[in-house]
Design a protein around this motif. Structure first.
Motif, mmCIF file in Angstrom:
data_model
loop_
_atom_site.group_PDB
_atom_site.id
_atom_site.type_symbol
_atom_site.label_atom_id
_atom_site.label_comp_id
_atom_site.label_asym_id
_atom_site.label_seq_id
_atom_site.Cartn_x
_atom_site.Cartn_y
_atom_site.Cartn_z
ATOM 1 N N UNK A 1 38.239 28.322 -6.521
ATOM 2 C CA UNK A 1 39.611 28.695 -6.844
ATOM 3 C C UNK A 1 39.559 30.042 -7.543
ATOM 4 N N UNK A 2 40.232 31.040 -6.971
ATOM 5 C CA UNK A 2 40.216 32.343 -7.642
ATOM 6 C C UNK A 2 41.645 32.759 -7.961
ATOM 7 N N UNK A 3 41.799 33.667 -8.889
ATOM 8 C CA UNK A 3 43.123 34.080 -9.375
ATOM 9 C C UNK A 3 43.288 35.576 -9.173
ATOM 10 N N UNK A 4 44.492 36.000 -8.838
ATOM 11 C CA UNK A 4 44.690 37.421 -8.565
ATOM 12 C C UNK A 4 44.800 38.256 -9.849
ATOM 13 N N UNK A 5 44.864 37.566 -11.013
ATOM 14 C CA UNK A 5 44.991 38.343 -12.259
ATOM 15 C C UNK A 5 43.644 38.616 -12.925
ATOM 16 N N UNK A 6 42.586 38.358 -12.207
ATOM 17 C CA UNK A 6 41.263 38.663 -12.753
ATOM 18 C C UNK A 6 40.666 37.540 -13.588
ATOM 19 N N UNK A 7 41.406 36.433 -13.807
ATOM 20 C CA UNK A 7 40.814 35.287 -14.537
ATOM 21 C C UNK A 7 39.593 34.801 -13.755
ATOM 22 N N UNK A 8 38.608 34.250 -14.484
ATOM 23 C CA UNK A 8 37.388 33.819 -13.764
ATOM 24 C C UNK A 8 37.694 32.745 -12.717
ATOM 25 N N UNK A 9 36.985 32.810 -11.616
ATOM 26 C CA UNK A 9 37.184 31.799 -10.564
ATOM 27 C C UNK A 9 36.476 30.506 -10.982
ATOM 28 N N UNK A 10 36.766 29.453 -10.252
ATOM 29 C CA UNK A 10 36.210 28.152 -10.631
ATOM 30 C C UNK A 10 35.762 27.401 -9.392
#
Ligand code: ACO
Length: 437
Positions: A10-19
């Motif tokens: 799971x990745x986020x477009x705001x730069x939060x770490x993926x999981x």
């Protein structure tokens, strides 16, 4: 649960770490992405109203492939169970995981039959209801009240209590449904007769009177038994999920099943067979087959709330396999009672044909569900329309109790507690009454 070699990221477009999220494999059917650590690691919930993409548990009981139109109880196709087994064998299968051998069946039949009576006090409780109460209103009360009568089987964490509560519920539901019917029509209750089969006994409690016994008709008894088999379980539907959720607090099995009865009542769920028959009756009153075109127009109109009851299903996007079996039973029963030319049945057949060919229904994969036919069968047997959903509840009790038992025995089980996306007011201060405009 069997882990898959594949993981979801799971990745986020705001730069939060993926999981990375683990994936577990089903023995058949879709795999699941395990999101249990999602909130802890990301501070975010998932959003899935109506559980369109969410598996709430793992289960070994019932499997549905909605695209293929397949229904399996413990791996066995519903068609084979309906053709080769009676309802008691299906109950045994759902509860214990395997079909009984002849001795096991004999013992199980006997065990259920010695629990068919209800505490005599129940009839006084029943007397508190209005005679014109809806049977599902009465059933919700009666089933909930069982916990006030059978104190020795109310500890859901005790496997022995669960086992005895399961048998009591399966055995007593026909008695309670028949009692609520007899109460409504002002006839004396008929006590169970344990020498009869489960379904024949139910029909006798419904239709016998103290002055005239009921001679069970084989075709009708078999049809009743088939209705029970086809409705016995259906994986994590609304009422079953309700039973699991209710039971997850540790409440007693009778209370949890009463919650299932209440949920089943709704017209989008178990109430559909009653709603379907009422719909057919309304079309019939307005002119019958000739009025089908007009009715279908209303169903397709986005501004009307009219639905073709008995059509469509959250999971089946193909013919409901139970509907095929019920359709077959419908022909048999109408033949046996000489209602082959019944106008309501003819209307149902015409409606089915038109809907199956209509672009609106084809494009949305809306097929008849089991309720489209079960109402007609029950009506032909002589069961009054308002009692249909209570019969569904009777049949589904074994599924509910098997699912509840499975949940309590699962080491991963936790109290059910969904989260929410809050979209209401931000924190604010209470003004004294005099200052509020
Ligand atoms: N008549 C007309 N249109 C329907 C019907 C129907 N019976 N069922 C679904 N649709 C339409 C919806 O309006 C929707 O159209 P749209 O895409 O243009 O908006 C589309 O088909 C998808 O329907 P949903 O409501 O999203 O499907 P969902 O899975 O949520 O609902 C349900 C399933 C509740 C069973 C629905 O089909 C229904 O209400 N059917 C009638 C009631 C019924 O027979 N229930 C018995 C279920 S079986 C059982 O409990 C044993």
């Amino acid at each position: 649960m069997i882990p898959s070699d594949v993981k979801a990221t799971l990745s986020f477009s705001d730069g939060s770490p993926s999981m990375d999220l683990p994936i577990y494999k089903g023995s058949v059917g879709p795999n699941v992405i395990d999101i249990r650590k999602l909130y802890g690691q990301t501070g975010k919930f998932t959003y899935d109203p109506g559980f369109l993409s969410t598996a709430s548990c793992n289960s070994t009981i019932t499997y549905i492939d909605g695209d293929k139109g397949e229904l399996l109880y413990r791996g066995y196709p519903i068609e084979q169970l309906a053709q080769n087994c009676d309802f008691m064998e299906v109950c045994y299968l759902l509860l214990k995981g395997e079909l009984p051998n002849p001795q096991e069946k004999k013992d199980f039949d006997r065990l259920v039959s010695v629990h068919t009576m209800v505490n005599e006090q129940m009839q006084f409780f029943l007397r508190g209801f209005r005679r014109d109460a809806h049977p599902m209103a009465v059933m919700t009360g009666l089933v909930g009240a069982l916990s006030a009568f059978y104190h020795d089987s109310t500890d859901v964490h005790n496997p022995e209590h669960r086992a005895i509560a399961a048998i009591r519920l399966i055995a007593k539901m026909p008695t309670l449904v028949a009692m609520s019917y007899k109460y409504g029509i002002g006839q004396p209750y008929i006590y169970p007769k344990n020498s009869l089969s489960y379904s024949a006994n139910f029909m006798r409690m419904m239709f016998a009177t103290p002055c005239e016994d009921y001679e069970p008709n084989e075709v009708l008894v078999r049809a009743m038994d088939r209705i029970f088999i086809l409705h016995a379980d259906h994986e994590q539907n609304a009422s079953t999920s309700t039973v699991r959720m209710c039971g997850s607090s540790g409440t007693n099995p009778f209370a949890a099943i009463a919650a299932g009865v209440a949920c089943l009542w709704g017209p989008a769920h178990g109430g559909a067979n009653e709603a379907c028959l009422n719909m057919l009756g309304d079309i019939q009153k307005q002119g019958g087959v000739e009025k089908i075109g007009e009715f279908i127009k209303q169903v397709k109109d986005k501004n009307s709330s009219v639905k073709l009851m008995g059509f469509g299903h959250r999971v089946y996007k193909n013919y409901d396999p139970r509907a095929k079996l019920m359709r077959e039973t419908c022909h048999e029963v109408l033949g046996a009672v000489g209602l082959g030319n019944d106008p309501l049945f003819k209307l149902a057949m015409a409606l089915e044909k038109i809907a199956l060919e209509d672009e609106y229904f084809v494009a949305r994969k809306l097929y008849p569900n089991v309720d489209f036919y079960s109402g007609i069968v029950q009506r032909a047997i002589g069961i009054p329309v308002p009692l249909f959903t209570a019969i569904f509840a009777l049949a589904r009790t074994v599924g509910w109790i098997a699912q509840l038992d499975e949940m309590i025995g699962d080491p991963e089980y936790k109290i059910g507690r969904p989260r929410q996306l809050f979209v209401g007011s931000e924190p604010r201060h209470v003004k004294p009454l005099a200052q509020r405009g």
